[in-house]
Design an enzyme around this catalytic site. Sequence first.
Site, mmCIF file in Angstrom:
data_model
loop_
_atom_site.group_PDB
_atom_site.id
_atom_site.type_symbol
_atom_site.label_atom_id
_atom_site.label_comp_id
_atom_site.label_asym_id
_atom_site.label_seq_id
_atom_site.Cartn_x
_atom_site.Cartn_y
_atom_site.Cartn_z
ATOM 1 N N SER A 68 0.531 -1.273 -0.336
ATOM 2 C CA SER A 68 0.010 -0.067 -0.009
ATOM 3 C C SER A 68 0.884 1.349 -0.429
ATOM 4 O O SER A 68 1.974 1.611 0.311
ATOM 5 C CB SER A 68 -0.769 0.396 1.598
ATOM 6 O OG SER A 68 -2.058 -1.076 1.476
HETATM 7 N N1 SAH Z 1 -0.311 -3.667 4.099
HETATM 8 C C1 SAH Z 1 0.393 -4.528 2.393
HETATM 9 C C2 SAH Z 1 -0.874 -4.258 1.702
HETATM 10 C C3 SAH Z 1 -0.814 -5.931 0.889
HETATM 11 S S1 SAH Z 1 -2.383 -6.119 -0.279
HETATM 12 C C4 SAH Z 1 1.145 -3.808 2.426
HETATM 13 O O1 SAH Z 1 1.824 -2.633 2.489
HETATM 14 O O2 SAH Z 1 2.226 -5.058 2.039
HETATM 15 C C5 SAH Z 1 -3.450 -6.489 0.259
HETATM 16 C C6 SAH Z 1 -2.572 -8.225 1.037
HETATM 17 O O3 SAH Z 1 -4.228 -8.546 0.820
HETATM 18 C C7 SAH Z 1 -2.425 -9.404 -0.119
HETATM 19 O O4 SAH Z 1 -1.058 -9.251 -0.098
HETATM 20 C C8 SAH Z 1 -3.506 -10.066 -0.659
HETATM 21 O O5 SAH Z 1 -2.751 -11.249 -0.869
HETATM 22 C C9 SAH Z 1 -4.557 -10.162 0.693
HETATM 23 N N2 SAH Z 1 -5.738 -10.527 0.898
HETATM 24 C C10 SAH Z 1 -6.893 -10.734 0.454
HETATM 25 N N3 SAH Z 1 -7.777 -11.319 0.604
HETATM 26 C C11 SAH Z 1 -7.811 -11.097 1.688
HETATM 27 C C12 SAH Z 1 -8.208 -12.958 2.470
HETATM 28 N N4 SAH Z 1 -9.661 -13.086 2.462
HETATM 29 N N5 SAH Z 1 -7.071 -12.612 4.011
HETATM 30 C C13 SAH Z 1 -6.101 -12.067 3.782
HETATM 31 N N6 SAH Z 1 -5.764 -12.201 2.905
HETATM 32 C C14 SAH Z 1 -5.542 -10.939 1.755
#
Ligand code: SAH
Length: 225
Positions: A68
Amino acid sequence: MESDPVEDYRYVGARRRLIETIRSRGLDDLELLRHFDEVPRHHFLPEGVWHRAYEDAPLPIGFGQTASQPSLQAFMLKVLDPQPDEKVLEIGTGSGFFTALLARMSDRVYSVERVRELSVRARRALDAMGFQNIALMVGDGTIGWRKYAPFDVITVAAASPSVPQPLIDQLAPGGRMVLPVGSRSEQELILVTRDENGRLEEGSVQERCTFVPLLGKYGWSEDSP
Ligand code: SAH
């Protein structure tokens, strides 16, 4: 992905500029900014994007996912205001960068990620930094993590069509939850609070943001386009 001190030194200037950008967006809490200064974002990203690690932008981390935007994460932390004695649930570990920030601000972080490879990578990066107060799980975060509930802070890094009921159920009295809710292409950031008497309140804290979809039982279906 191990970062070495010489490599880290190369990014000091870029990191300072990122902090100035975050500050110029009205997020000027010194303690909050210090966490961004002391957690090297590049350390959590694939080497191919290290040169962009301190841009105030979402960046690809593989598997169709993105880390993000830092100023948006700073805003979410300001709204959530995790305290040193509090328990945090994070849905969407992703790179693990936000997990690290949360772990510095709270007592313990429980973070769920559906993509195993990302969770494994995040674990490696977090271990290399010496964190001892983070539990990671691979699974569907839309059902929360019942075993350790309730949580004082819940944060979701992926967009949902509505607020998943299990997460509401796992929010402690006095708790705060922030998550993007809306369509697949655009969402607003919603804050859900539960007061000491158990009463829930919900409101928008930021219009218009775009997160990757939350895929799971209480999010978007895994096979919808
Ligand atoms: N805060 C993180 C954001 C990652 S993007 C960063 O800055 O790196 C959001 C993440 O949510 C992705 O890795 C995706 O695989 C995960 N995601 C999507 N649906 C999900 C679910 N139901 N349970 C757990 N993770 C999930």
